[in-house]
Scaffold this motif. Structure first.
Motif, PDB file in Angstrom:
ATOM      1  N   ASN A   1       5.928  -4.716  13.358  1.00 26.76           N
ATOM      2  CA  ASN A   1       6.636  -4.959  12.111  1.00 26.76           C
ATOM      3  C   ASN A   1       7.945  -5.698  12.357  1.00 26.76           C
ATOM      4  O   ASN A   1       8.644  -5.436  13.337  1.00 26.76           O
ATOM      5  N   THR A   2       8.271  -6.608  11.473  1.00 23.06           N
ATOM      6  CA  THR A   2       9.564  -7.274  11.553  1.00 23.06           C
ATOM      7  C   THR A   2      10.618  -6.400  10.873  1.00 23.06           C
ATOM      8  O   THR A   2      10.303  -5.453  10.176  1.00 23.06           O
ATOM      9  N   THR A   3      11.879  -6.713  11.097  1.00 20.19           N
ATOM     10  CA  THR A   3      12.947  -5.920  10.508  1.00 20.19           C
ATOM     11  C   THR A   3      13.819  -6.800   9.629  1.00 20.19           C
ATOM     12  O   THR A   3      13.934  -7.999   9.837  1.00 20.19           O
ATOM     13  N   THR A   4      14.440  -6.178   8.629  1.00 19.21           N
ATOM     14  CA  THR A   4      15.374  -6.846   7.728  1.00 19.21           C
ATOM     15  C   THR A   4      16.702  -6.115   7.800  1.00 19.21           C
ATOM     16  O   THR A   4      16.731  -4.879   7.862  1.00 19.21           O
ATOM     17  N   ASP A   5      17.802  -6.852   7.815  1.00 17.47           N
ATOM     18  CA  ASP A   5      19.111  -6.212   7.816  1.00 17.47           C
ATOM     19  C   ASP A   5      19.252  -5.339   6.580  1.00 17.47           C
ATOM     20  O   ASP A   5      18.889  -5.728   5.470  1.00 17.47           O
TER      21      ASP A   5
ATOM     22  N   ALA B   1      -7.625  -6.098   7.341  1.00 12.40           N
ATOM     23  CA  ALA B   1      -6.930  -5.350   6.292  1.00 12.40           C
ATOM     24  C   ALA B   1      -5.760  -4.572   6.881  1.00 12.40           C
ATOM     25  O   ALA B   1      -4.666  -4.521   6.289  1.00 12.40           O
ATOM     26  N   ALA B   2      -5.972  -3.963   8.040  1.00  8.78           N
ATOM     27  CA  ALA B   2      -4.898  -3.197   8.675  1.00  8.78           C
ATOM     28  C   ALA B   2      -3.730  -4.098   9.070  1.00  8.78           C
ATOM     29  O   ALA B   2      -2.564  -3.721   8.927  1.00  8.78           O
ATOM     30  N   ARG B   3      -4.034  -5.294   9.555  1.00 13.92           N
ATOM     31  CA  ARG B   3      -2.952  -6.219   9.930  1.00 13.92           C
ATOM     32  C   ARG B   3      -2.160  -6.673   8.697  1.00 13.92           C
ATOM     33  O   ARG B   3      -0.934  -6.772   8.738  1.00 13.92           O
ATOM     34  N   ILE B   4      -2.868  -6.937   7.612  1.00 13.46           N
ATOM     35  CA  ILE B   4      -2.173  -7.316   6.374  1.00 13.46           C
ATOM     36  C   ILE B   4      -1.320  -6.149   5.880  1.00 13.46           C
ATOM     37  O   ILE B   4      -0.187  -6.332   5.438  1.00 13.46           O
ATOM     38  N   GLY B   5      -1.876  -4.945   5.961  1.00 15.74           N
ATOM     39  CA  GLY B   5      -1.124  -3.771   5.561  1.00 15.74           C
ATOM     40  C   GLY B   5       0.170  -3.629   6.345  1.00 15.74           C
ATOM     41  O   GLY B   5       1.214  -3.253   5.785  1.00 15.74           O
ATOM     42  N   ALA B   6       0.126  -3.931   7.638  1.00 19.10           N
ATOM     43  CA  ALA B   6       1.337  -3.855   8.463  1.00 19.10           C
ATOM     44  C   ALA B   6       2.387  -4.844   7.981  1.00 19.10           C
ATOM     45  O   ALA B   6       3.590  -4.546   7.981  1.00 19.10           O
ATOM     46  N   ASP B   7       1.948  -6.015   7.546  1.00 24.22           N
ATOM     47  CA  ASP B   7       2.894  -7.016   7.035  1.00 24.22           C
ATOM     48  C   ASP B   7       3.520  -6.561   5.711  1.00 24.22           C
ATOM     49  O   ASP B   7       4.695  -6.853   5.438  1.00 24.22           O
TER      50      ASP B   7
END
Length: 481
Positions: free
Chosen positions: A313-317, A434-440
C-alpha cells in the motif's frame, strides 16, 4: 410468555443443559425469519439450500469456485456458453424426474422473476434442453463467470408443480435435496428425509428449523435443549453456552469503516489518512469480537482464502484533524456494529476528530447511506454473494457507477482495473486481481477494513454439519446426531 419460553427459563435457572436422546431427529435455530415462505426469488433463497431442501446446479468450493452439485458436470464450449450434464438418477420430491425440460423451466422462471437472483447478472441469458440430460445456457455476451452464476441459491431447481404461481414458486414437496419441506411459517419449518435422494439416504428422519431473529433467544434455545444447533450466536452470549461446542468458520464477510471520499471532511485525502492512522482494527477483533473474527491486516478480502494476495500500500501524508466534526453511522441488525462504532469513535477522538454517532435500524438508514449523507459508515458486507465473484463486488461497492458505494469512491484508474479484471476467465487469476485492486482502494483510504467475520455456531451433539464459508450449505445428507 409461551410454554417454550417458560421451559427455557426453567432450564436456565437450574443451569442445566439438555442432552438430546433421539438420534433420528434434529432441531436447529437460524437467525432470520422467512419473508416469502422460502421462495427462491426472495431473501429467503439462502435458507432453502442451507437446510438441505433446495439444490443448485453447481456449488462452491472453499475458494468460491463453481463445482458440480445437482448437475453431474459442466463444460465451457466457448466464452458465451456453459453446458450442464444432469444426473440420470435425480428426482424431485414429488417423484418426477430432474430432466433438462425441468431445469430449463426453473432457470427461465428465475431469469423472468421480478426479483431476479442477483447472481444471474443483467446480460440476457437463454436456456435450451439439448436432450433429456443436457442443458445449454447461452449468454448474449461473453461471460467469464457464467458457470458461477448458477451457484446462486435463487436458481434452485424445482419440479413443475412448484410453478402454479410462477412469480411465487413453492418448495413444499417440489425440490431435490436430502430433506423434503413439509411446512413453513415465519417461525418454523418442518421436513422429513428424502429416501430417494440421489446421493444416498439421509441419516436423520426429520429436521425442524426454528427461525429466531433474537440472538439471546437463540442462545437460550440451545441452552434449554430446545435445539441442538444455533447459528450466528452473538459474541456477547458465548460465555453462557455451557457445554455446547463452538464451531467457527471464516466467512467472505468484512466489517469496514467507509470514509465518504466525495464530500465532507473525508473528501480531503489527508484527513482520510489521518483517520486511517488513528484506527486500530486489531482492538476491534480482540475486544468486540473476542478473537472470534479474523484480523483485517489492511485487506478488503479475508486472507484465509488463498487468492487474497495483497500488494504494498502507498501512503498519504496525514493532516491534523484539529477538531474536525464527522458524522459516523452504523446499524443495529448486527449487534456488534454498535460496539465497533463506539470503539472507532474513541480512537478518532483521541486523534483530534469530533465524532457524532448515529446507530439505528438499517431500513431507516439506507437512503441516507447511499446518498452519502454521513462522513463515515461502519458496515458488514458479504463480498461473495450471488455469483461469488469479488470483481463484481468491487464494481458494486467501489466503482464510480457502483450501486452500493458507501465510500462514495470514484477513481478512473480503479474503474479501468475493475473493467479489465471483469474480462478475466481464469478464476484464480481473476480473484487474485480483485485482491490487488482491493489493496489499491485501501491505499486510497476510501475504506478501512476492521475485521473479517466468522460464522459462529453453537452445537450440542450434532455431527457432519457443512462448514461452508458461503453459508449456502449447512444440513447435508451426512448430518447426524
Amino acid at each position: 410468555m409461551t410454554k417454550r419460553a417458560l421451559a427455557a427459563l426453567a432450564l436456565l435457572l437450574t443451569a442445566c443443559t439438555s442432552t438430546p436422546t433421539d438420534n433420528n431427529t434434529l432441531a436447529i435455530a437460524l437467525p432470520f425469519e422467512p419473508v416469502a415462505s422460502l421462495s427462491p426469488f426472495s431473501d429467503d433463497a439462502l435458507m432453502t439450500t442451507r437446510i438441505g431442501v433446495g439444490e443448485t446446479l453447481v456449488g462452491l468450493d472453499d475458494n468460491g469456485v463453481a463445482q458440480p452439485w445437482l448437475a453431474q458436470s459442466f463444460t465451457r464450449p466457448d466464452d458465451s456458453t456453459v453446458v450442464f450434464t444432469l444426473r440420470d438418477d435425480a428426482t424431485f420430491h414429488d417423484g418426477t424426474p430432474v430432466n433438462a425440460e425441468a431445469v430449463v423451466r426453473s432457470l427461465q422462471a428465475a431469469w423472468d422473476a421480478a426479483s431476479r437472483p442477483k447472481g444471474l447478472g443483467k446480460t440476457p441469458l437463454s436456456f435450451e434442453a439439448i436432450d433429456e440430460h443436457t442443458v445449454k445456457v447461452t449468454s448474449e455476451k461473453p461471460d467469464p463467470i457464467l458457470p458461477q452464476r448458477f451457484a446462486d441459491s435463487g436458481t434452485i431447481i424445482l419440479s413443475q408443480a412448484a410453478y402454479k404461481d410462477p412469480a411465487n414458486p413453492t418448495i413444499v414437496g417440489t425440490a431435490t435435496g436430502p430433506y423434503v419441506l413439509d411446512s413453513v411459517t415465519t417461525t418454523e419449518a418442518t421436513t422429513h428425509k428424502n429416501k430417494k435422494y440421489w446421493d444416498g439416504t439421509p441419516k436423520l428422519d426429520t429436521l425442524t428449523v426454528d427461525f429466531i431473529p433474537d440472538g439471546p433467544a437463540r442462545t437460550n434455545a440451545i441452552r434449554a435443549g430446545e435445539v441442538a444447533m444455533a447459528q450466528a450466536v452473538p459474541i456477547a452470549q458465548l460465555s453462557s453456552l455451557g457445554d455446547a461446542e463452538l464451531q467457527s468458520t471464516p466467512l467472505p464477510r468484512g466489517v469496514y469503516l467507509h470514509l465518504n471520499s466525495a464530500r465532507g471532511p473525508f473528501a480531503d485525502p489527508k484527513l482520510r489518512a489521518a483517520a486511517a492512522k488513528a484506527v486500530n482494527p486489531d482492538d476491534i477483533v480482540t475486544t468486540i469480537y473476542e478473537n472470534h473474527a479474523g484480523k483485517a491486516d489492511g485487506s478488503i478480502f479475508s486472507t484465509e482464502a488463498n487468492w487474497a494476495v495483497k500488494s504494498a500500500n502507498t501512503t498519504t501524508d496525514a493532516a491534523d484533524p484539529n477538531g474536525t466534526t464527522i458524522r459516523l453511522a452504523t446499524w443495529t441488525e448486527r449487534p456488534e456494529l454498535g460496539e465497533v462504532a463506539s470503539v472507532i469513535a474513541e480512537q478518532l477522538r483521541a486523534a483530534g476528530f469530533n465524532v457524532d454517532i448515529t446507530v439505528t435500524d438499517y431500513n431507516s438508514l439506507e437512503k441516507a447511506l447511499l446518498d452519502g449523507e454521513f462522513d463515515a459508515v461502519i458496515g458488514s458486507r458479504n463480498y461473495q454473494l450471488g455469483a461469488a465473484d469479488p470483481v463484481s463486488f468491487l464494481a458494486s461497492d467501489y466503482s464510480c457507477d457502483g450501486s452500493y458505494n458507501l465510500s462514495r469512491f470514484c477513481d478512473a484508474t480503479i474503474d479501468a482495473a475493475i473493467d479489465k479484471a471483469s474480462s478475466i476467465s481464469d478464476i484464480e487469476q481473476r480473484f487474485e486481481e480483485a485482491a490487488r485492486i482491493g489493496a489499491d482502494i485501501v491505499a486510497a483510504n476510501a475504506v478501512i477494513p476492521l475485521a473479517h467475520e466468522y460464522s459462529i455456531n453453537a452445537v450440542n451433539h450434532v455431527n457432519d454439519l457443512s462448514k461452508d464459508p458461503f453459508e449456502r450449505r449447512l444440513i447435508t445428507v451426512d448430518t447426524h446426531r
